[in-house]
Design an enzyme around this catalytic site. Structure first.
Site, PDB file in Angstrom:
ATOM      1  N   SER A 212       0.792  -1.241   0.000  1.00 29.94           N
ATOM      2  CA  SER A 212       0.000   0.000   0.000  1.00 29.94           C
ATOM      3  C   SER A 212       0.819   1.284   0.000  1.00 29.94           C
ATOM      4  O   SER A 212       0.253   2.374  -0.084  1.00 29.94           O
ATOM      5  CB  SER A 212      -0.942   0.015   1.202  1.00 29.94           C
ATOM      6  OG  SER A 212      -2.078  -0.767   0.912  1.00 29.94           O
TER       7      SER A 212
ATOM      8  N   LYS B  11       0.179   3.872  -2.604  1.00 36.00           N
ATOM      9  CA  LYS B  11      -0.837   4.928  -2.524  1.00 36.00           C
ATOM     10  C   LYS B  11      -0.254   6.326  -2.373  1.00 36.00           C
ATOM     11  O   LYS B  11      -0.946   7.310  -2.634  1.00 36.00           O
ATOM     12  CB  LYS B  11      -1.824   4.615  -1.405  1.00 36.00           C
ATOM     13  CG  LYS B  11      -2.645   3.369  -1.721  1.00 36.00           C
ATOM     14  CD  LYS B  11      -3.570   2.967  -0.588  1.00 36.00           C
ATOM     15  CE  LYS B  11      -4.390   1.753  -0.968  1.00 36.00           C
ATOM     16  NZ  LYS B  11      -4.274   0.662  -0.017  1.00 36.00           N
TER      17      LYS B  11
ATOM     18  N   SER C  80      -5.914   3.874   4.197  1.00 34.61           N
ATOM     19  CA  SER C  80      -5.294   3.065   3.144  1.00 34.61           C
ATOM     20  C   SER C  80      -6.331   2.294   2.327  1.00 34.61           C
ATOM     21  O   SER C  80      -6.159   1.118   2.003  1.00 34.61           O
ATOM     22  CB  SER C  80      -4.265   2.093   3.743  1.00 34.61           C
ATOM     23  OG  SER C  80      -3.379   1.631   2.749  1.00 34.61           O
TER      24      SER C  80
END
Length: 225
Positions: A9, A12, A63
């Site tokens: 993640s 991101k 997230s």
């Protein structure tokens, strides 16, 4: 630091950078298929209308894979063009061993980066005031434009508010990537960025790295040399 690893993640952060260029913060985006996203989510519902700012909070604080998909599926040139823009930025910033294949960090062959490249990404990202504010938020509630859909967002980064001067930045986890964390800490005007990938204790290790760096590093001013 040059070994390529899965990004999870932490992806991101780049998704947010492209979105911040593509949209004004108060621009309203409609959730199309993002409610079907798998993995970590902020609880978006199809048809929900949210400001880009609130989607970015969902992206960076919670997230949310659904938030990542929502900003990308609204991109005027389409999803693939959004991913290509992420790769273009990586090349601009000399992130030479990074390749993005998707916007959320779900495992995909060839979706890789290095510790060095992520340090560059964090440095560039934290120059953006809106992003720095988002990644430093421990908790925030956001709603769609009608106020009907509410989303409580609690930051996954357990070091926020616990480590002196810590301003963010981003967590990540998948089975293959292990625990990932980038931190950015400023004390007395001195900034330290740490990057931990493939960890089994991302918060403990990052805390140790930060404290070690501040205790053992000497900053010499140019005049003193």
């Amino acid at each position: 630091s040059s070994r390529t690893m899965p990004i999870a993640s932490i992806t991101k952060l780049m998704t947010a950078m492209v979105a911040l260029e593509a949209y004004k913060l108060d621009e309203v985006l409609t959730v199309k298929r993002a409610g079907e996203a798998i993995g970590q989510d902020m609880g978006l519902v199809g048809g929900e209308k949210m400001t880009a700012e609130n989607l970015l909070y969902g992206l960076l604080v919670k997230s949310g894979n659904d938030a990542a998909l929502a900003v990308a599926e609204n991109y005027p040139q389409g999803y693939q063009a959004f991913v290509e823009k992420m790769n273009q930025k990586a090349r601009e910033w000399q992130m030479t061993k990074t390749q993005f294949k998707n916007v959320s960090g779900v495992e995909q062959a060839g979706h890789v980066t290095t510790v060095r490249d992520l340090a560059i990404l964090a440095k560039e990202a934290m120059k953006n005031e809106a992003l720095a504010k988002m990644v430093g938020s421990q908790e925030i509630d956001v709603a769609d434009v009608t106020g009907k859909f509410k989303h409580q967002l609690i930051n996954i980064n357990q070091l926020l508010g616990k480590v002196e001067g810590l301003r963010g930045v981003k967590t990540g986890w998948t089975v293959n990537a292990g625990e990932c964390l980038i931190t950015d800490t400023v004390r007395n005007g001195r900034e330290i960025i740490t990057v931990v990938l493939g960890s089994e204790d991302r918060f403990g290790e990052s805390r140790q790295l930060i404290e070690w760096a501040f205790a053992n590093h000497e900053w010499k001013s140019i005049e003193a040399l």
